[in-house]
Write a protein that holds these residues in place. Structure first.
Motif, short mmCIF file in Angstrom:
data_model
loop_
_atom_site.label_atom_id
_atom_site.label_comp_id
_atom_site.label_asym_id
_atom_site.label_seq_id
_atom_site.Cartn_x
_atom_site.Cartn_y
_atom_site.Cartn_z
N GLU A 38 -4.23 6.05 1.30
CA GLU A 38 -3.11 5.75 2.19
C GLU A 38 -3.27 6.44 3.55
O GLU A 38 -2.75 5.95 4.57
N GLU A 77 -0.01 -7.04 7.69
CA GLU A 77 -0.35 -6.76 6.28
C GLU A 77 0.83 -7.13 5.39
O GLU A 77 1.99 -7.07 5.82
N LEU A 96 -2.35 5.12 7.35
CA LEU A 96 -1.45 5.89 8.22
C LEU A 96 -2.14 6.28 9.52
O LEU A 96 -1.53 6.25 10.59
N ASP A 117 10.90 1.71 4.48
CA ASP A 117 10.00 1.41 3.36
C ASP A 117 10.83 1.07 2.11
O ASP A 117 10.58 0.08 1.41
N1 GGG Z 1 -0.23 -3.44 2.32
C1 GGG Z 1 0.53 -2.24 2.32
C2 GGG Z 1 -0.09 -1.11 1.57
O1 GGG Z 1 -1.21 -1.16 1.13
N2 GGG Z 1 0.72 -0.07 1.41
C3 GGG Z 1 0.30 1.11 0.78
C4 GGG Z 1 0.67 2.29 1.64
O2 GGG Z 1 -0.17 3.00 2.12
N3 GGG Z 1 1.93 2.46 1.91
C5 GGG Z 1 2.44 3.47 2.72
C6 GGG Z 1 3.70 3.00 3.38
O3 GGG Z 1 3.65 2.03 4.07
O4 GGG Z 1 4.74 3.62 3.22
#
Ligand code: GGG
Length: 361
Positions: free
Chosen positions: A90, A285, A94, A250
């Protein structure tokens, strides 16, 4: 014919499958002669850790900065559960958001007519539902410092996450929300928790000021984020544009997803500021993650990824008619009975990722 340079980052888990579904649709768009796409594919998340030891290589970041738009699948998975926190999958996503300053995350939650029965709520509560969640994406508790776990004298631990927002950060996301509302129903709800958080106090104060100084014609409601969560499942159609911070955005958008039938239905656009030449960086995304439990089984719903492509056509390339056509193709495919497992009702035989993408294409 205009040609656009796309960076495709399929990522982990179901990411490559939904990205593959989207490519079927891209090929169809290409055949229509509407636009040509030069697609470069690269790694982000766990697959990048496997290849480079880091979730986002500097070379990939440079490609992202050079692309007209970025399309990303999903990141993460249990395979990388023991990787250091700073280097987790992640962190790659970010970093992309932060380095490209993609502060405005648009998450439309639309209940397609054919899916009103698949919603977590009764048909009459969701029929015609069309909410635009505007999530602040580069600030708040995701990025605030300090962010740490320390060990206390007695050997127990203390974890700290810090929520930070500045006036400028709140102002710019408020402008995005009010501008969008001006093109929609003219209503904005701003969600925070000013009753317990200083950042909520500032959020409310700044949104109120931006509204009074620039958008008096827009209807503004302030709502506590917990009440907002409740109202989303009680009477969701009261909302049109909903602006909120990174963490609440979120959570609230995952709730909104279930009103549309599935998390697999929600696309998103993460936008930067428009520069002097009228261009802006953007990443598109699906809202969903990598869903490792169904990865590699041709079960994932590609609609959120295909919807993200439609947002790319609309917000990055000004191809509003093509985006409308693509949204219409999703509506038609669903109306024709196309269903992946997440939106198929009891006793229905669901189709796979590839078949759903072909139905839309
Ligand atoms: N396609 C979105 C994804 O892969 N989200 C996983 C992520 O890293 N989420 C962190 C967030 O957006 O809060």
């Amino acid at each position: 014919m205009a040609s656009y340079k796309l960076l495709l980052l399929p990522g982990d888990g179901i990411g490559p499958e939904v990205a593959g579904g989207m490519q079927v649709v891209l090929d169809t768009l290409k055949e229509t002669g509407l636009a040509a796409f030069e697609i470069e594919t690269d790694l982000v998340g766990g697959c990048a850790i496997d290849a480079h030891g880091r979730p986002l290589a500097d070379e990939t970041l440079a490609r992202a900065k050079d692309a007209d738009a970025i399309l990303l699948g999903a990141v993460g998975g249990p395979k990388w559960a023991s990787v250091a926190y700073e280097n987790r999958p992640e962190a790659g996503l970010l970093r992309l958001r932060k380095e490209l300053d993609l502060f405005a995350n648009l998450r439309p939650a639309i209940c397609y007519p054919a899916l009103a029965e698949a919603s977590a709520l009764k048909r009459e509560l969701v029929e015609g539902l069309d909410i635009m969640i505007v999530r602040e994406l580069t600030g708040g508790v995701y990025f605030g410092e300090p962010k740490e776990i320390t060990t206390l004298e007695d050997g127990s631990k203390r974890a700290v996450d810090t929520q930070v927002y500045t006036t400028a950060e709140i102002e710019r996301i408020a402008h995005v929300a009010f501008d969008l509302a001006g093109k929609r129903s003219g209503r904005v709800a701003s969600a925070e928790k000013h009753n317990v958080m200083k950042s909520g106090v500032l959020w409310k104060e700044v949104v109120t000021k931006v509204h009074a100084e620039h958008y008096a014609q827009i209807e503004l409601e302030h709502i506590l984020a917990d009440n907002c969560a409740m109202q989303l499942v009680r009477r969701p159609k009261q909302f049109d544009v909903l602006v909120t911070d990174n963490l609440f955005g979120d959570v609230l958008s995952d709730i909104a997803a279930m009103l549309t039938g599935s998390l697999g239905m929600l696309p998103s656009a993460s936008l930067g500021a428009v520069d002097a030449s009228g261009l802006r960086r953007a990443l598109y995304e699906p809202v969903h993650g990598s869903a490792p439990d169904i990865a590699g089984q041709d079960k994932a719903n590609p609609i959120a990824m295909i919807g993200s492509l439609a947002m790319c056509l609309r917000y990055s390339f000004g191809l509003g008619d093509a985006a409308d056509a693509l949204d219409g193709a999703i509506t038609d495919a669903l109306a024709g009975g196309a269903r992946t497992a997440d939106i198929a009702g009891e006793g229905t035989n669901p189709m796979g990722t590839r078949a759903m993408a072909s139905a839309v294409a």
